[in-house]
Write an enzyme that holds these catalytic residues in place. Structure first.
Site, PDB file in Angstrom:
ATOM      1  N   ARG A 198       2.146   8.942  -6.142  1.00 22.20           N
ATOM      2  CA  ARG A 198       1.825  10.285  -6.674  1.00 22.20           C
ATOM      3  C   ARG A 198       2.351  10.458  -8.103  1.00 22.20           C
ATOM      4  NH1 ARG A 198      -1.779  10.544  -2.542  1.00 22.20           N
ATOM      5  NH2 ARG A 198      -0.898  11.212  -0.578  1.00 22.20           N
ATOM      6  N   HIS A 207       2.417  14.146   1.508  1.00 18.95           N
ATOM      7  CA  HIS A 207       1.924  15.487   1.157  1.00 18.95           C
ATOM      8  C   HIS A 207       3.038  16.464   1.510  1.00 18.95           C
ATOM      9  CE1 HIS A 207      -2.151  13.946   0.597  1.00 18.95           C
ATOM     10  NE2 HIS A 207      -2.044  13.321   1.753  1.00 18.95           N
ATOM     11  N   HIS A 233     -10.681   0.307   1.702  1.00 17.30           N
ATOM     12  CA  HIS A 233     -10.515   1.301   2.780  1.00 17.30           C
ATOM     13  C   HIS A 233     -11.882   1.389   3.465  1.00 17.30           C
ATOM     14  CE1 HIS A 233      -9.169   5.589   4.079  1.00 17.30           C
ATOM     15  NE2 HIS A 233     -10.258   5.269   4.748  1.00 17.30           N
ATOM     16  N   HIS A 261       0.831  -1.211   0.000  1.00 12.08           N
ATOM     17  CA  HIS A 261       0.000   0.000   0.000  1.00 12.08           C
ATOM     18  C   HIS A 261       0.865   1.260   0.000  1.00 12.08           C
ATOM     19  CE1 HIS A 261      -4.058   1.822   1.417  1.00 12.08           C
ATOM     20  NE2 HIS A 261      -3.294   2.789   0.959  1.00 12.08           N
ATOM     21  N   HIS A 319      -5.073  -0.771   5.867  1.00 12.73           N
ATOM     22  CA  HIS A 319      -4.811   0.047   7.070  1.00 12.73           C
ATOM     23  C   HIS A 319      -5.881  -0.010   8.179  1.00 12.73           C
ATOM     24  CE1 HIS A 319      -7.385   2.689   4.759  1.00 12.73           C
ATOM     25  NE2 HIS A 319      -6.445   3.204   4.027  1.00 12.73           N
ATOM     26  N   GLU A 376      -7.139   0.647  -3.658  1.00 16.56           N
ATOM     27  CA  GLU A 376      -8.066   0.625  -2.577  1.00 16.56           C
ATOM     28  C   GLU A 376      -9.400   1.230  -2.996  1.00 16.56           C
ATOM     29  OE1 GLU A 376      -7.490   3.494   0.807  1.00 16.56           O
ATOM     30  OE2 GLU A 376      -5.551   3.781  -0.148  1.00 16.56           O
ATOM     31  N   ASN A 430      -5.341   6.196  -6.713  1.00 11.29           N
ATOM     32  CA  ASN A 430      -6.017   7.485  -6.499  1.00 11.29           C
ATOM     33  C   ASN A 430      -5.109   8.660  -6.870  1.00 11.29           C
ATOM     34  OD1 ASN A 430      -4.297   7.199  -4.313  1.00 11.29           O
ATOM     35  ND2 ASN A 430      -5.654   8.255  -2.883  1.00 11.29           N
ATOM     36  N   ASP A 460       0.937   2.413   3.811  1.00 14.52           N
ATOM     37  CA  ASP A 460       0.030   3.476   3.357  1.00 14.52           C
ATOM     38  C   ASP A 460       0.837   4.770   3.183  1.00 14.52           C
ATOM     39  OD1 ASP A 460      -2.093   5.060   2.591  1.00 14.52           O
ATOM     40  OD2 ASP A 460      -2.970   5.204   4.591  1.00 14.52           O
TER      41      ASP A 460
HETATM   42  C1  NCD Z   1      -4.298   8.597   1.424  1.00 15.35           C
HETATM   43  C2  NCD Z   1      -3.772   9.583   0.372  1.00 15.35           C
HETATM   44  O1  NCD Z   1      -3.319  10.677   0.747  1.00 15.35           O
HETATM   45  O2  NCD Z   1      -3.745   9.222  -0.818  1.00 15.35           O
HETATM   46  N1  NCD Z   1      -4.572   9.285   2.642  1.00 15.35           N
HETATM   47  C3  NCD Z   1      -4.727   8.784   3.876  1.00 15.35           C
HETATM   48  O3  NCD Z   1      -5.073   9.531   4.791  1.00 15.35           O
HETATM   49  N2  NCD Z   1      -4.491   7.519   4.144  1.00 15.35           N
HETATM   50  C4  NCD Z   1      -5.501   7.907   0.891  1.00 15.35           C
HETATM   51  C5  NCD Z   1      -5.871   6.687   1.668  1.00 15.35           C
HETATM   52  O4  NCD Z   1      -5.117   5.676   1.667  1.00 15.35           O
HETATM   53  O5  NCD Z   1      -6.927   6.688   2.280  1.00 15.35           O
HETATM   54 ZN    ZN Z   2      -6.939   4.447   2.447  1.00 21.43          ZN
END
Ligand code: NCD
Ligand code: ZN
Length: 437
Positions: A72, A299, A187, A68, A232, A153, A102, A295
């Site tokens: 980006r 950012h 998720h 996971h 997660h 996910e 995503n 996960d």
């Molecule tokens: C993830 C993301 O920023 O892509 N954010 C998160 O809080 N885990 C998306 C996700 O896995 O839910």
């Molecule tokens: Zn998630």
């Protein structure tokens, strides 16, 4: 007529490209591991090789698979891209990652999927697989034959950059994925409307109780018995009702909201960082947790400095996952066997990719860890996001990482070799084969 003796046959065998010497095989003996063409060819006494690495004084582990990560790229390259994300993976002893779909825009068509694979093939330092988004209208079969590793996910709750499915839509999607023989990764969370002004509010709005209810609701949407993997999972109670495979992150195992300032948006993540009590309860389910995944959701620092309600959810973690767990091994809080099971064997089995390991035939991906800890500092790490929620924690980072029998990281120097694309089992090659990274 020529008669070959056994000795002649041994001489005819090709010389190993690499031998890892003096490896303490976990729960086994000390051995030399001979590697050729990306596989372990022999475990035992030493053989001459093109390159020999003495592993005395190191923990030698098969390298990890992180099922996971969010690599980006594209318009989100200020957070991360394949190059920095995969270097971060290698530097954390991870040689295979599963990228979540995503992205912006999301991976909802075979064309977008193939473009994602090409991007990874051109830039990734580690091996990879890519999942398909799940929305009501994705072309399930075309995504499967394009090579999606799994579906999701699947957002059964709103999160950062992902379309949420309603129960009926999830039901339909699970039926389609099941018919293909695919894996649905989910998720699962429930969200109470309200403003998430700080970590306490975030935890209350996405409460442990709602997570448990969401898992139960997912099963109610799956009468056909589609294979399900829960992403997660953050609470013991949710794990107790989960019937599929269960993944847990290092941030839920090691961080709790009491350990930090409640208004710090850097620690905002879905599912939320829980209370210290929930964190401890999560550890009591250690034996039920099938695998650890990061996960990795980077950012930028600027985004994470926004007012709490506006800051995006997600924390980076692919590089610190195994190193934090290795510190636990050193302190004898978990066993090396469990660590390998949950970061190497179980994830490879879930994906159906060849396992990394010490036996002849195993995929020759390894990481060599020193036997002492360091303190995690953001400057040590390779993710473009430039920060970590684990600053100040104790960890053991690998000194050497081997991918497909090649040394791809040694004492901070990277070499881009042997990164493979692992397509899902529905893959139908079109013009060229896979594994051409
Ligand atoms: C993830 C993301 O920023 O892509 N954010 C998160 O809080 N885990 C998306 C996700 O896995 O839910
Ligand atoms: Zn998630």
């Amino acid at each position: 007529m020529t008669i070959w003796s056994g000795a002649d046959l041994i001489c005819m065998k090709r010389r190993p490209a690499l031998v890892l010497e003096n490896v303490q095989v976990p729960r086994g003996r000390r051995a030399d591991i001979a590697i050729l063409d990306g596989r372990v060819v022999h475990t035992g006494a030493g053989a001459a090789a093109d390159r020999v690495i003495d592993c005395t004084g190191f923990f030698v582990l098969p390298a990890a698979v992180d099922v996971h990560v969010h690599m980006r790229g594209g318009s989100q390259s200020a957070k991360e891209d394949w190059k920095t994300g995969s270097m971060s993976a290698l530097a954390g002893g991870v040689t295979v990652v599963v990228d979540q779909p995503n992205t912006v825009p999301p991976i909802t068509t075979p064309e977008a999927f193939l473009a994602r694979i090409r991007d990874a093939q051109a830039h990734s330092y580690c091996s990879f697989a890519v999942n398909s988004s799940v929305t009501p209208d994705i072309p399930f079969e075309a995504m499967w034959t394009a090579g999606a590793m799994a579906f999701g996910e699947t957002f059964f709750a709103p999160s950062t950059y992902g379309e949420t499915l309603a129960a009926q839509e999830l039901s339909r999607a699970l039926g389609r994925i099941h018919a293909l023989g695919g894996l649905a990764t989910i998720h699962a969370e429930g969200v109470t409307p309200g403003e998430d002004t700080d970590l306490v509010a975030h935890d209350a709005l996405r409460s442990p109780e709602r997570e448990r209810e969401a898992v139960t609701a997912v099963h109610a949407c799956n009468p056909g018995g589609c294979r399900i993997h829960f992403c997660h999972m953050s609470t013991a109670k949710a794990i107790d009702v989960a019937k599929g495979t269960v993944e847990v992150t290092p941030h839920h195992l090691f961080l709790s909201r009491e350990k930090t300032w409640a208004g710090d948006p850097r620690f905002k993540v879905n599912p939320p960082i829980r209370s210290e009590k929930e964190r401890k309860a999560l550890w009591t389910r250690w034996d039920r947790i099938d695998m650890i995944a990061s996960d990795h959701a980077p950012h930028t620092i600027a985004e994470k400095a926004l007012p709490f309600s506006n800051a995006p959810s997600g924390v980076p973690g692919v590089e610190t996952m195994v190193p934090l767990l290795m510190a636990e091994v050193l302190d004898r809080r978990i066993t090396l066997t469990d660590l390998i099971r949950k970061t190497v064997t179980a994830p490879a089995a879930l994906l159906g990719i060849p396992p990394a390991g010490f036996a002849p035939g195993d995929r020759a991906d390894f990481a060599l860890y020193p036997q002492s800890t360091v303190t995690v500092e953001p400057e040590l790490l390779h993710s473009r996001c430039g920060w970590t929620p684990f600053e100040g924690s104790r960890a053991i980072f690998p000194e050497t990482v081997i991918l497909g029998g090649a040394v791809v990281l040694r004492e901070g120097e990277f070499s881009r070799r042997n990164a493979l694309w692992y397509a899902g089992k529905g893959y139908v090659p079109k013009t060229q084969g896979q594994n051409t990274a």
